[in-house]
Design a protein around this motif. Sequence first.
Motif, PDB file in Angstrom:
ATOM      1  N   GLY A 104       7.589  -6.568   9.800  1.00 43.91           N
ATOM      2  CA  GLY A 104       6.268  -6.188   9.323  1.00 43.91           C
ATOM      3  C   GLY A 104       5.610  -5.138  10.211  1.00 43.91           C
ATOM      4  N   LEU A 105       4.780  -4.303   9.611  1.00 52.62           N
ATOM      5  CA  LEU A 105       3.961  -3.253  10.240  1.00 52.62           C
ATOM      6  C   LEU A 105       4.733  -2.003  10.653  1.00 52.62           C
ATOM      7  CD1 LEU A 105       1.393  -5.276  12.429  1.00 52.62           C
ATOM      8  CD2 LEU A 105       1.103  -4.385  10.111  1.00 52.62           C
ATOM      9  N   ALA A 106       6.056  -2.043  10.548  1.00 53.91           N
ATOM     10  CA  ALA A 106       6.837  -0.855  10.924  1.00 53.91           C
ATOM     11  C   ALA A 106       6.518   0.302   9.974  1.00 53.91           C
ATOM     12  CB  ALA A 106       8.329  -1.162  10.896  1.00 53.91           C
ATOM     13  N   GLY A 107       6.338  -0.008   8.687  1.00 50.74           N
ATOM     14  CA  GLY A 107       6.024   1.023   7.693  1.00 50.74           C
ATOM     15  C   GLY A 107       4.663   1.649   7.956  1.00 50.74           C
ATOM     16  N   LEU A 108       3.683   0.801   8.278  1.00 50.07           N
ATOM     17  CA  LEU A 108       2.328   1.312   8.543  1.00 50.07           C
ATOM     18  C   LEU A 108       2.338   2.183   9.800  1.00 50.07           C
ATOM     19  CD1 LEU A 108      -0.698   1.390   7.958  1.00 50.07           C
ATOM     20  CD2 LEU A 108      -0.940  -0.813   9.110  1.00 50.07           C
ATOM     21  N   ARG A 109       3.057   1.745  10.825  1.00 49.06           N
ATOM     22  CA  ARG A 109       3.114   2.535  12.075  1.00 49.06           C
ATOM     23  C   ARG A 109       3.701   3.920  11.792  1.00 49.06           C
ATOM     24  NH1 ARG A 109       4.074  -2.575  14.893  1.00 49.06           N
ATOM     25  NH2 ARG A 109       2.053  -3.030  15.830  1.00 49.06           N
ATOM     26  N   ARG A 110       4.732   3.940  10.955  1.00 51.90           N
ATOM     27  CA  ARG A 110       5.347   5.237  10.642  1.00 51.90           C
ATOM     28  C   ARG A 110       4.370   6.096   9.837  1.00 51.90           C
ATOM     29  NH1 ARG A 110       9.545   6.686   6.531  1.00 51.90           N
ATOM     30  NH2 ARG A 110       9.893   8.875   6.995  1.00 51.90           N
ATOM     31  N   ALA A 111       3.664   5.451   8.911  1.00 49.55           N
ATOM     32  CA  ALA A 111       2.701   6.201   8.078  1.00 49.55           C
ATOM     33  C   ALA A 111       1.607   6.816   8.950  1.00 49.55           C
ATOM     34  CB  ALA A 111       2.095   5.287   7.016  1.00 49.55           C
ATOM     35  N   ILE A 112       1.190   6.088   9.978  1.00 53.74           N
ATOM     36  CA  ILE A 112       0.135   6.603  10.868  1.00 53.74           C
ATOM     37  C   ILE A 112       0.600   7.875  11.590  1.00 53.74           C
ATOM     38  CG2 ILE A 112      -1.061   6.064  13.057  1.00 53.74           C
ATOM     39  CD1 ILE A 112      -1.394   3.187  11.967  1.00 53.74           C
ATOM     40  N   SER A 113       1.894   7.947  11.849  1.00 57.99           N
ATOM     41  CA  SER A 113       2.411   9.112  12.572  1.00 57.99           C
ATOM     42  C   SER A 113       2.606  10.327  11.660  1.00 57.99           C
ATOM     43  CB  SER A 113       3.753   8.760  13.229  1.00 57.99           C
ATOM     44  OG  SER A 113       4.749   8.654  12.230  1.00 57.99           O
ATOM     45  N   MET A 114       2.327  10.159  10.377  1.00 61.34           N
ATOM     46  CA  MET A 114       2.558  11.244   9.414  1.00 61.34           C
ATOM     47  C   MET A 114       1.228  11.730   8.829  1.00 61.34           C
ATOM     48  SD  MET A 114       5.673   9.222   7.528  1.00 61.34           S
ATOM     49  CE  MET A 114       6.213  10.345   6.272  1.00 61.34           C
ATOM     50  N   THR A 115       1.258  12.889   8.166  1.00 64.63           N
ATOM     51  CA  THR A 115       0.061  13.338   7.448  1.00 64.63           C
ATOM     52  C   THR A 115       0.014  12.616   6.098  1.00 64.63           C
ATOM     53  OG1 THR A 115       1.204  15.117   6.281  1.00 64.63           O
ATOM     54  CG2 THR A 115       0.282  15.661   8.451  1.00 64.63           C
ATOM     55  N   SER A 116      -1.158  12.640   5.464  1.00 66.47           N
ATOM     56  CA  SER A 116      -1.307  12.008   4.148  1.00 66.47           C
ATOM     57  C   SER A 116      -0.286  12.587   3.169  1.00 66.47           C
ATOM     58  CB  SER A 116      -2.715  12.249   3.620  1.00 66.47           C
ATOM     59  OG  SER A 116      -3.648  11.577   4.419  1.00 66.47           O
ATOM     60  N   PHE A 170       0.481 -10.326   4.108  1.00 62.86           N
ATOM     61  CA  PHE A 170       0.359  -9.153   4.990  1.00 62.86           C
ATOM     62  C   PHE A 170       1.095  -7.940   4.424  1.00 62.86           C
ATOM     63  CE2 PHE A 170      -0.264 -12.552   8.330  1.00 62.86           C
ATOM     64  CZ  PHE A 170      -1.621 -12.329   8.461  1.00 62.86           C
ATOM     65  N   VAL A 171       2.144  -8.182   3.629  1.00 67.28           N
ATOM     66  CA  VAL A 171       2.881  -7.029   3.087  1.00 67.28           C
ATOM     67  C   VAL A 171       1.998  -6.272   2.091  1.00 67.28           C
ATOM     68  CG1 VAL A 171       4.092  -8.050   1.069  1.00 67.28           C
ATOM     69  CG2 VAL A 171       5.201  -6.273   2.417  1.00 67.28           C
ATOM     70  N   LEU A 172       1.157  -7.008   1.370  1.00 73.61           N
ATOM     71  CA  LEU A 172       0.238  -6.344   0.442  1.00 73.61           C
ATOM     72  C   LEU A 172      -0.856  -5.605   1.224  1.00 73.61           C
ATOM     73  CD1 LEU A 172      -0.828  -5.734  -2.357  1.00 73.61           C
ATOM     74  CD2 LEU A 172      -1.902  -7.985  -2.411  1.00 73.61           C
ATOM     75  N   ILE A 173      -1.356  -6.246   2.263  1.00 73.26           N
ATOM     76  CA  ILE A 173      -2.382  -5.604   3.097  1.00 73.26           C
ATOM     77  C   ILE A 173      -1.807  -4.329   3.715  1.00 73.26           C
ATOM     78  CG2 ILE A 173      -3.689  -5.896   5.257  1.00 73.26           C
ATOM     79  CD1 ILE A 173      -3.961  -8.911   4.461  1.00 73.26           C
ATOM     80  N   GLU A 174      -0.574  -4.417   4.206  1.00 72.74           N
ATOM     81  CA  GLU A 174       0.058  -3.237   4.813  1.00 72.74           C
ATOM     82  C   GLU A 174       0.248  -2.128   3.780  1.00 72.74           C
ATOM     83  OE1 GLU A 174       3.775  -3.998   6.909  1.00 72.74           O
ATOM     84  OE2 GLU A 174       4.101  -1.856   7.257  1.00 72.74           O
ATOM     85  N   GLY A 175       0.684  -2.496   2.584  1.00 71.03           N
ATOM     86  CA  GLY A 175       0.888  -1.509   1.521  1.00 71.03           C
ATOM     87  C   GLY A 175      -0.419  -0.824   1.138  1.00 71.03           C
ATOM     88  N   MET A 176      -1.489  -1.613   1.080  1.00 74.14           N
ATOM     89  CA  MET A 176      -2.793  -1.034   0.723  1.00 74.14           C
ATOM     90  C   MET A 176      -3.304  -0.118   1.831  1.00 74.14           C
ATOM     91  SD  MET A 176      -4.690  -4.233  -1.177  1.00 74.14           S
ATOM     92  CE  MET A 176      -6.183  -3.339  -1.624  1.00 74.14           C
ATOM     93  N   ALA A 177      -3.087  -0.519   3.083  1.00 70.09           N
ATOM     94  CA  ALA A 177      -3.525   0.325   4.201  1.00 70.09           C
ATOM     95  C   ALA A 177      -2.770   1.664   4.184  1.00 70.09           C
ATOM     96  CB  ALA A 177      -3.309  -0.404   5.523  1.00 70.09           C
ATOM     97  N   ILE A 178      -1.485   1.602   3.884  1.00 65.79           N
ATOM     98  CA  ILE A 178      -0.696   2.844   3.800  1.00 65.79           C
ATOM     99  C   ILE A 178      -1.240   3.719   2.669  1.00 65.79           C
ATOM    100  CG2 ILE A 178       1.595   3.819   3.296  1.00 65.79           C
ATOM    101  CD1 ILE A 178       2.791   1.259   4.627  1.00 65.79           C
ATOM    102  N   SER A 179      -1.553   3.082   1.544  1.00 61.35           N
ATOM    103  CA  SER A 179      -2.089   3.813   0.403  1.00 61.35           C
ATOM    104  C   SER A 179      -3.420   4.481   0.770  1.00 61.35           C
ATOM    105  CB  SER A 179      -2.276   2.828  -0.759  1.00 61.35           C
ATOM    106  OG  SER A 179      -2.794   3.454  -1.874  1.00 61.35           O
TER     107      SER A 179
END
Length: 516
Positions: A124-136, A198-207
């Motif tokens: 968990g959270l690996a996807g969000l961490r990667r998204a933070i390092s990228m532009t929208s 948390f997977v839904l929360i993470e997906g929404m945060a990435i969105s």
Amino acid sequence: VRIYVPRDAAALALGAEKVAKAIAQEIAARGFDAEIVRNGSRGMFWLEPLVEVEVAGKRIGYGPVKSKDVADLFDAGMIDGGEHRLCLGEVEDLPFLKEQTRLTFARCGVTDPLSLADYEAHGGLAGLRRAISMTSAEVVKEVTDSGLRGRGGAGFPTGIKWKTVLDAAGERKYIVCNADEGDSGTFADRMIMEGDPFVLIEGMAISGLATGATKGFVYTRSEYPHAIATMTEAVGIARQAGILGPSVLGSGRAFDIEVRTGAGAYVCGEETALLNSLEGKRGIVRAKPPLPAHKGLFNCPTVINNVISLASVPVIMDKGAAFYRDFGMGRSRGTIPLQIAGNVRYGGLFETAFGLSLGDIVDRIGGGTVTGRPVKAVQVGGPLGAYFPRALFDTPFDYESFAAKDGLIGHAGIVVFDDTADMLKQARFAMEFCAVESCGKCTPCRIGSTRGVETADKIAHGIEPAKNRVLLADLCNTMKFGSLCALGGFTPYPVMSAMTHFPEDFSPAPLVEAAE
Ligand code: NAI
Ligand code: SF4
């Protein structure tokens, strides 16, 4: 020792709470050093409540367990994975699980749904961490490249929807998660919210990061009290941990979530009715355009995605677009959580790449009917989905193949009927459902559905059946092309498929036939 007893609503309905209590009593009475973990469901409902014991890193399953079995299970040495008539061996080795490709549901039933530590320990959270390092724009491109399409039913490409919102001008933007899971025989959204929130929360945060939205809503139904409680608690935990709030994981970018509950109207699952309901208005459908992506919640650009679409984003961001799109066939990429229900031996959640044939799903994975009678029809895609006869069992499970057979995969609910089903009654039910649930905005749906019930009744009573069959087909045509939203527009699918594939059920001996 860790003993897992699900807290999923399906397991609770089958007595999991009593089982957990009985296990706690035995642990105390026998003086064992054991911890009870309340996990989500693995999705094998015929085995619920499924109790798992962790022995030397392996999870040994026992099920279905009743509270009266518990003392006997402890006598048999369940705490060490001992043999017993309810012992299923290693859970991961059960064929129903082993054959799945669990990407979205990887943690469901495995972890403690409300333990962030467990979530992170399982990727968990690996996807969000990667998204933070990228532009929208890079995040949107990744999701577009993955081939992910809307899992609520319509199959619109998620990345393109996100890009529309990213490019739309607006000071405020919103992410709305459609968790108003109203289709008959569906439970994937509920299982995620209860088993891995948390997977839904993470997906929404990435969105949110991908589109510039800072606020998200989870709109779910009042009939899901356990999902509401788990989601609400999980949002609070995520906020405390800095996953949600003014600076998502220290990124300096804000995103927060609120959980809202609907009052029970099926039509509030339709995206614009949902938006009205969220705004505190009556749940009535809005005309499109404008699309919610341009003018959605409070007139602001809004992403509306189904739970499963959003919950599939973290694995895409973690493993990459190419990994995800490698699964599936044609334009249907990735995996789909099938929900196998109705008169079927092995009902439950089966996540797999697109492309299995319907017959394979029903006969082999589902094990045929629980009554042991032949399968007559399978309704795919909820109450507005078409009935498929055995003759169409070679249809591969993907968006285009089902559309080519005048059907839809919808939210991937599969409801099985045996040969005692009366398809005229099922057609009448579809019309009645539409009449009850219609928001009343447009005439073909509001009036047509009631006329549909009357016409089906006339056929059943042998009143001019030939004429009324033509009338019913004509009415379906009007509803299909004249309705404003999918409720009125898709009701013809179950009606017409029942009439087309099972004409014998629509041909009673005429009591009255029109004189030609
Ligand atoms: P739709 O085809 O009108 O729209 C699909 C989605 O794409 C919507 O969110 C729409 O706003 C968006 N969209 C369309 N064009 C766009 C563009 N150019 N840019 C950005 N976004 C765009 O379908 P609709 O009416 O939203 O959904 C119908 C489906 O809902 C049916 O296929 C049915 O299977 C499903 N359904 C699901 C239920 C459930 O419980 N999950 C219940 C009832 C129906
Ligand atoms: Fe309302 Fe039915 Fe028209 Fe949809 S089709 S807008 S539910 S009346």
